[in-house]
Design an enzyme around this catalytic site. Structure first.
Site, short mmCIF file in Angstrom:
data_model
loop_
_atom_site.label_atom_id
_atom_site.label_comp_id
_atom_site.label_asym_id
_atom_site.label_seq_id
_atom_site.Cartn_x
_atom_site.Cartn_y
_atom_site.Cartn_z
N HIS A 253 29.88 32.72 -30.43
CA HIS A 253 31.19 32.41 -29.81
C HIS A 253 31.21 30.98 -29.27
CE1 HIS A 253 31.72 36.82 -29.91
NE2 HIS A 253 30.48 36.85 -29.45
N SER B 177 34.89 3.60 -34.36
CA SER B 177 36.27 3.60 -33.87
C SER B 177 36.73 2.16 -33.69
CB SER B 177 36.38 4.37 -32.55
OG SER B 177 37.62 4.13 -31.92
#
Length: 481
Positions: A156, A286
């Site tokens: 999970h 970036s």
């Protein structure tokens, strides 16, 4: 200027930006139409061998001009005739005047169209399988190297019991091994459409051979063998069953699902700074944030894998709407879906090979994450040790529960480190086992049989699968980014 003209047209990035030269060529017009001519040569040779009045000179003329294709003339013929196969029959006949009367003798368009598609599918798999083998090989080496390095497991996407970096890689490998078997089976199951005529009955060839059933069967067998196939489909309509396309593209879509899962995991681990894909020295992550190291290779794989998975819808719908012996609404769709599936699979396998050849692991970061979580995981071991030292399980459980809640509050509410171990060490109740705490918190005691599972899986299921490809393992991938 041709280069400038090309910039005025849409070009599929699958070819212009990503795909390998060999896969781009496999679905090129040059490959397609030279294969058509090769198939016409096979047909003429087999028909001559079985007694039709075809001369050696005609076959030699066809062979001499097999790759001498006037694409401009073919395009003009197609504009005029509105039929691609007949346009190329006329173009071939123009440079083979002696052979012109026997080119395409007895055949229908699908003799060249469908059989060429089957050759391209077969050859496409032959390009993909060694690439997948190399990805599996690189990942197997990675799994072997890190078979016993403990790391947090996640269920999970929440911290769970420990596993190892190598064992997690084996989860990826297991899916790819299944894909390898699926691709090999799909490739080996391919048959040739062969020589079947307009509705699959071979009536035109039966007429050519004056009702000689055996010669018609032998013609089918001979051409199939010349094309490099062991078998032809015994029954077809005008086309081979479009279920064959489903079979091929479903194996590729399944591969896409596997690679999407693998690369998603890599992206999640990159966020944790436990694992990184290769990052070039001068690569920019970036334009605005110079410190970033984005997992752009894995992101590309995920992006293209979604396209590959989505393409399976095309052959499913195409097969379902083929009317009776065939309808032509399959043609335009297959011109897109078949090449794009193989081109996309080719791209993501090349990219994934590049990733798996340069995966970087950060053991100290992994160790720090384990330290944050392991004290909670070790509580059961501490309780057992206290009981062995004479303590009461329920009393010990309550002590651990209270200390764990206090430590969790420090982590969640104050942003501090997990100090459960320090709290246990300060509590006089746990004095009988203080000298055992280091051993109780050794991460290697929490990984079960993970290293042994890795070793057995690699030796029994992975390495034997790669044996046929051992001569093709040394190819390295330098991505054009």
């Amino acid at each position: 200027m041709e280069g400038a003209d090309e910039l005025m047209k849409y070009r599929s990035p699958l070819v212009s930006r990503y795909a390998s030269k060999e896969m781009a060529y496999n679905f090129s017009d040059r490959k397609k139409f030279t294969t058509w001519r090769t198939l016409w040569i096979y047909l003429a040779k087999a028909e001559k061998a079985l007694g039709l009045l075809i001369t050696d000179a005609q076959i030699l003329e066809m062979e001499t001009h097999a790759e001498d294709i006037d694409f401009v003339m073919a395009a003009e013929e197609e504009r005029k005739l509105r039929h691609d196969v007949m346009a190329h029959v006329h173009t071939y006949a123009h440079c083979c005047p002696t052979a012109a009367p026997i080119i395409h003798l007895g055949a229908t368009s699908c003799y060249v169209g469908d059989n060429t598609d089957l050759i391209m599918l077969r050859d496409g798999f032959d390009i993909l399988l060694p690439k997948l083998a190399r990805v599996i090989d690189r990942l197997a080496n990675f799994a072997d190297n890190y078979a016993d390095l403990p790391t947090l497991g996640f269920t999970h996407y929440q911290p769970a019991q420990l596993t190892t970096v190598g064992k997690r890689a084996c989860l990826w490998l297991q899916d790819l091994v299944m894909d390898m078997r699926n691709l090999q089976r799909a490739r080996d199951d391919l048959r040739f459409r062969g020589v079947k005529g307009t509705t699959g009955t071979q009536a035109s060839f039966l007429q050519l051979f004056q009702g000689d059933y055996d010669k018609v069967e032998e013609l089918d067998r001979m051409v199939t063998e010349m094309a490099g196939f062991r078998k032809a489909y015994l029954v077809t309509g005008q086309t081979y069953s479009r279920k064959v396309d489903i079979d091929c593209l479903s194996s590729l879509a399944s591969l896409g699902a596997s690679i999407h899962k693998i690369c998603t995991d890599i992206r999640l681990l990159a966020n944790l700074k436990e694992l990184e894909e290769p990052f070039e020295k001068e690569q920019i992550g970036s334009s605005a944030m110079p410190y970033k190291r984005n997992p752009m290779r894995a992101e590309r794989c995920c992006s293209l894998a979604r396209h590959l998975v989505a393409l399976i819808a095309d052959p499913l719908q195409t097969a379902s709407v083929q009317w009776l012996e065939r309808s032509l609404d399959d043609s335009a769709n297959r011109r897109i879906s078949l090449p794009e599936s193989f081109l996309t699979a080719d791209i993501i396998l090349s990219t994934l090979q590049n990733i798996t050849e340069g995966l970087v692991v950060y053991p100290k970061v992994i160790e720090r994450h384990i330290r944050h979580e392991l004290p909670f995981m070790a509580t059961e071991n501490i309780i057992v040790a206290m009981v062995k030292a004479g303590g009461n399980r329920q009393d010990c459980h309550e002590k651990i529960r209270v200390l764990s809640q206090e430590a969790a509050a420090v982590v969640k509410q104050e942003g501090g480190d997990n100090d459960l171990l320090a709290r246990v060490q300060r509590d006089p109740y746990f004095k009988p086992i203080l000298d055992q705490l280091d051993a109780l918190l050794d991460p290697k005691t929490f990984i079960g049989r993970a290293p042994q599972q890795v070793a057995r899986f690699l030796s029994e299921e992975v390495r034997p699968l790669l044996e046929p490809y051992k001569t093709k393992m040394d190819v390295k991938i330098d991505l054009e980014l």
